[in-house]
Motif scaffolding. Sequence first.
Motif, short mmCIF file in Angstrom:
data_model
loop_
_atom_site.label_atom_id
_atom_site.label_comp_id
_atom_site.label_asym_id
_atom_site.label_seq_id
_atom_site.Cartn_x
_atom_site.Cartn_y
_atom_site.Cartn_z
N GLU A 22 0.83 -1.21 0.00
CA GLU A 22 0.00 0.00 0.00
C GLU A 22 0.86 1.26 0.00
OE1 GLU A 22 -2.54 -0.48 3.36
OE2 GLU A 22 -4.16 -1.40 2.18
N ASN A 23 1.94 1.25 0.80
CA ASN A 23 2.85 2.39 0.81
C ASN A 23 3.50 2.59 -0.56
OD1 ASN A 23 2.30 2.90 3.50
ND2 ASN A 23 4.02 1.69 4.24
N SER A 24 3.86 1.49 -1.20
CA SER A 24 4.45 1.58 -2.54
C SER A 24 3.45 2.14 -3.53
CB SER A 24 4.92 0.20 -3.01
OG SER A 24 5.89 -0.33 -2.12
N LYS A 25 2.20 1.72 -3.40
CA LYS A 25 1.16 2.23 -4.30
C LYS A 25 0.98 3.74 -4.12
CE LYS A 25 -3.68 1.71 -5.57
NZ LYS A 25 -4.97 1.03 -5.27
N ASP A 26 1.00 4.20 -2.86
CA ASP A 26 0.87 5.64 -2.60
C ASP A 26 2.03 6.41 -3.20
OD1 ASP A 26 -0.53 5.18 0.75
OD2 ASP A 26 -1.46 5.22 -1.23
N GLU A 27 3.24 5.87 -3.09
CA GLU A 27 4.41 6.55 -3.66
C GLU A 27 4.31 6.63 -5.18
OE1 GLU A 27 7.55 5.07 -0.19
OE2 GLU A 27 7.85 4.54 -2.28
N ILE A 28 3.87 5.53 -5.80
CA ILE A 28 3.72 5.53 -7.26
C ILE A 28 2.64 6.52 -7.68
CG2 ILE A 28 3.00 4.12 -9.23
CD1 ILE A 28 4.36 1.75 -7.85
N PHE A 29 1.56 6.57 -6.90
CA PHE A 29 0.48 7.53 -7.21
C PHE A 29 1.00 8.96 -7.14
CE2 PHE A 29 -3.74 9.09 -7.61
CZ PHE A 29 -3.83 10.18 -6.76
N ASN A 30 1.81 9.25 -6.12
CA ASN A 30 2.38 10.60 -6.00
C ASN A 30 3.29 10.93 -7.18
OD1 ASN A 30 1.06 11.09 -3.56
ND2 ASN A 30 2.74 10.26 -2.34
N ILE A 31 4.09 9.94 -7.59
CA ILE A 31 4.95 10.14 -8.75
C ILE A 31 4.11 10.44 -9.99
CG2 ILE A 31 6.57 8.99 -10.33
CD1 ILE A 31 7.64 7.46 -7.89
N GLU A 33 1.04 11.69 -10.11
CA GLU A 33 0.38 12.99 -10.02
C GLU A 33 1.37 14.13 -10.25
OE1 GLU A 33 -3.00 11.79 -10.30
OE2 GLU A 33 -2.99 13.86 -9.60
N GLU A 34 2.55 14.03 -9.68
CA GLU A 34 3.55 15.07 -9.88
C GLU A 34 3.96 15.13 -11.36
OE1 GLU A 34 3.36 16.60 -6.25
OE2 GLU A 34 4.70 17.34 -7.83
N SER A 35 4.10 13.97 -11.97
CA SER A 35 4.45 13.94 -13.39
C SER A 35 3.33 14.54 -14.24
CB SER A 35 4.71 12.49 -13.85
OG SER A 35 5.79 11.93 -13.13
N ARG A 36 2.08 14.27 -13.85
CA ARG A 36 0.95 14.82 -14.60
C ARG A 36 0.90 16.34 -14.48
NH1 ARG A 36 -2.89 11.88 -16.61
NH2 ARG A 36 -2.46 10.15 -15.20
N LYS A 37 1.14 16.85 -13.26
CA LYS A 37 1.16 18.31 -13.08
C LYS A 37 2.26 18.94 -13.92
CE LYS A 37 -0.69 18.18 -8.36
NZ LYS A 37 -0.38 18.42 -6.93
N GLU A 38 3.45 18.33 -13.87
CA GLU A 38 4.55 18.87 -14.66
C GLU A 38 4.24 18.78 -16.15
OE1 GLU A 38 9.40 18.31 -15.24
OE2 GLU A 38 8.30 17.03 -13.84
N VAL A 126 8.99 11.95 -22.54
CA VAL A 126 9.50 11.16 -21.41
C VAL A 126 8.49 11.15 -20.27
CG1 VAL A 126 11.30 11.06 -19.65
CG2 VAL A 126 11.92 11.58 -22.01
N LEU A 127 7.88 12.31 -19.98
CA LEU A 127 6.89 12.38 -18.91
C LEU A 127 5.67 11.51 -19.22
CD1 LEU A 127 6.81 16.13 -17.79
CD2 LEU A 127 7.34 14.15 -16.38
N ASP A 128 5.25 11.54 -20.47
CA ASP A 128 4.10 10.72 -20.85
C ASP A 128 4.40 9.24 -20.64
OD1 ASP A 128 2.54 9.49 -23.67
OD2 ASP A 128 1.42 10.58 -22.15
N GLN A 129 5.61 8.82 -20.99
CA GLN A 129 6.01 7.43 -20.77
C GLN A 129 6.07 7.12 -19.28
OE1 GLN A 129 9.72 7.29 -22.87
NE2 GLN A 129 8.78 7.03 -24.89
N THR A 130 6.56 8.08 -18.47
CA THR A 130 6.62 7.88 -17.02
C THR A 130 5.23 7.71 -16.43
OG1 THR A 130 8.65 9.21 -16.90
CG2 THR A 130 7.40 8.90 -14.84
N ILE A 131 4.29 8.55 -16.89
CA ILE A 131 2.91 8.46 -16.39
C ILE A 131 2.31 7.11 -16.74
CG2 ILE A 131 0.59 9.41 -16.64
CD1 ILE A 131 1.93 12.15 -17.10
N ASP A 132 2.52 6.66 -17.98
CA ASP A 132 1.97 5.36 -18.39
C ASP A 132 2.57 4.22 -17.56
OD1 ASP A 132 1.71 6.11 -21.95
OD2 ASP A 132 0.35 6.45 -20.26
N ARG A 133 3.88 4.28 -17.33
CA ARG A 133 4.52 3.22 -16.51
C ARG A 133 4.00 3.26 -15.08
NH1 ARG A 133 9.31 4.59 -19.48
NH2 ARG A 133 10.03 5.92 -17.77
N ALA A 134 3.83 4.46 -14.52
CA ALA A 134 3.33 4.57 -13.15
C ALA A 134 1.92 4.02 -13.03
CB ALA A 134 3.37 6.04 -12.70
N GLU A 135 1.08 4.34 -14.02
CA GLU A 135 -0.29 3.82 -13.98
C GLU A 135 -0.30 2.30 -14.13
OE1 GLU A 135 -2.68 7.68 -15.78
OE2 GLU A 135 -2.30 5.93 -17.05
#
Length: 378
Positions: A22-31, A33-38, A126-135
């Motif tokens: 669950e903690n790992s999932k929260d960290e990935i979610f934060n990554i 969201e931050e990537s999406r904002k950027e 690169v950000l788009d690829q990061t978002i896809d991998r995070a999701e």
Amino acid sequence: MVMKTSERALDGIIDEMVEVVENSKDEIFNISEESRKEYELLTQELLETKNRVIEHITNGDQLEQKVRFSRRKLSEVSKYFERYSEAEIRQVYENTHAMQTDLAMIQQQEKALREKRDDLERRLLVLDQTIDRAEGLAGKITVILTYLNDDFKQVNELIEDAKEKHQFGLKIIEAQEEERRKISREIHDGPAQMLANILLRSEIVDRTFRQGDLDHVRKEISSMRKMIRTSLYEVRRIIYDLRPMALDDLGLVPTLKKYIANVADYTGLKIEFIAIGNERRFNQKYEVAFFRLVQESVQNSIKHAEATHIMVKLEIKRNNLVMIVKDNGRGFDPNIKTDNSFGLIGMRERVDMLDGTFKINSIINEGTAIFISVPNKE
């Protein structure tokens, strides 16, 4: 006693695993969201940079014309210098030099802006690829969490073979997660984005109203109404995609009529529906399958084929059901696989599950026709 102790130890291990996951999932979610904002900030910056590039190109072209004219003037002055005063000659030289300097500066700035634009586009990729991998990672982690929780233990009690239980459970969870991810993306890209735009427009209306520009206010309010109607349609469409209630209450033919009428009304396209044969209720699997097949076919014609005329024909025969969907869109080569082929693959698999036949005829710039025949085994 030993058995209970072992069970408690196993429960403790599972609880720790769940907490870590669950903690790992929260960290990935934060990554994510931050990537999406950027991503959104960089998209805005890219748009501004492109506009500045166009502005510099325009200014540069205009200045370059002036420089050419000034050079011709300078050539004339140099050739017939006895006709001009010293002040006139100096003025021509100074003007030409100043414009050449300005042109060089504009060209240098344009080059810098082009490099910035290219860099922004690379960063966005690169950000788009990061978002896809995070999701994707978030979805896999959710599968693991569900697998570890009590709901999956209850499923295990109903299945005797351990390997069969494992595969069955994961397939169910993966299907659920894929559907949730699809709905989440549809809501994010559709109603959520539109609501954000409506909020931004409302702030513009408030600011414009304070400035007293009522004509602009009326235009913005009209635009907001259109966006709200579109958002409402998207929400209803998502609900309808989940499960059209009319399918359970009225059956296949009335639901298709209503669906096609709604799509035609919203898009403004000419969409015909023809039903031949005795209208009756079918087994639920047939009704759901044919509704989804029509839904996918019509959406493909609208989104990918860019059709202006679509015809849907459902023929109810004694031993089988036949569906034909034709459009006048741009067509495609069925032998070439593209990113849009997955919808057709899903349609073909759905028809195969009903022991039916699926055929596509498509010619580039001449439209597409889909033929489906499914035996009615009732």
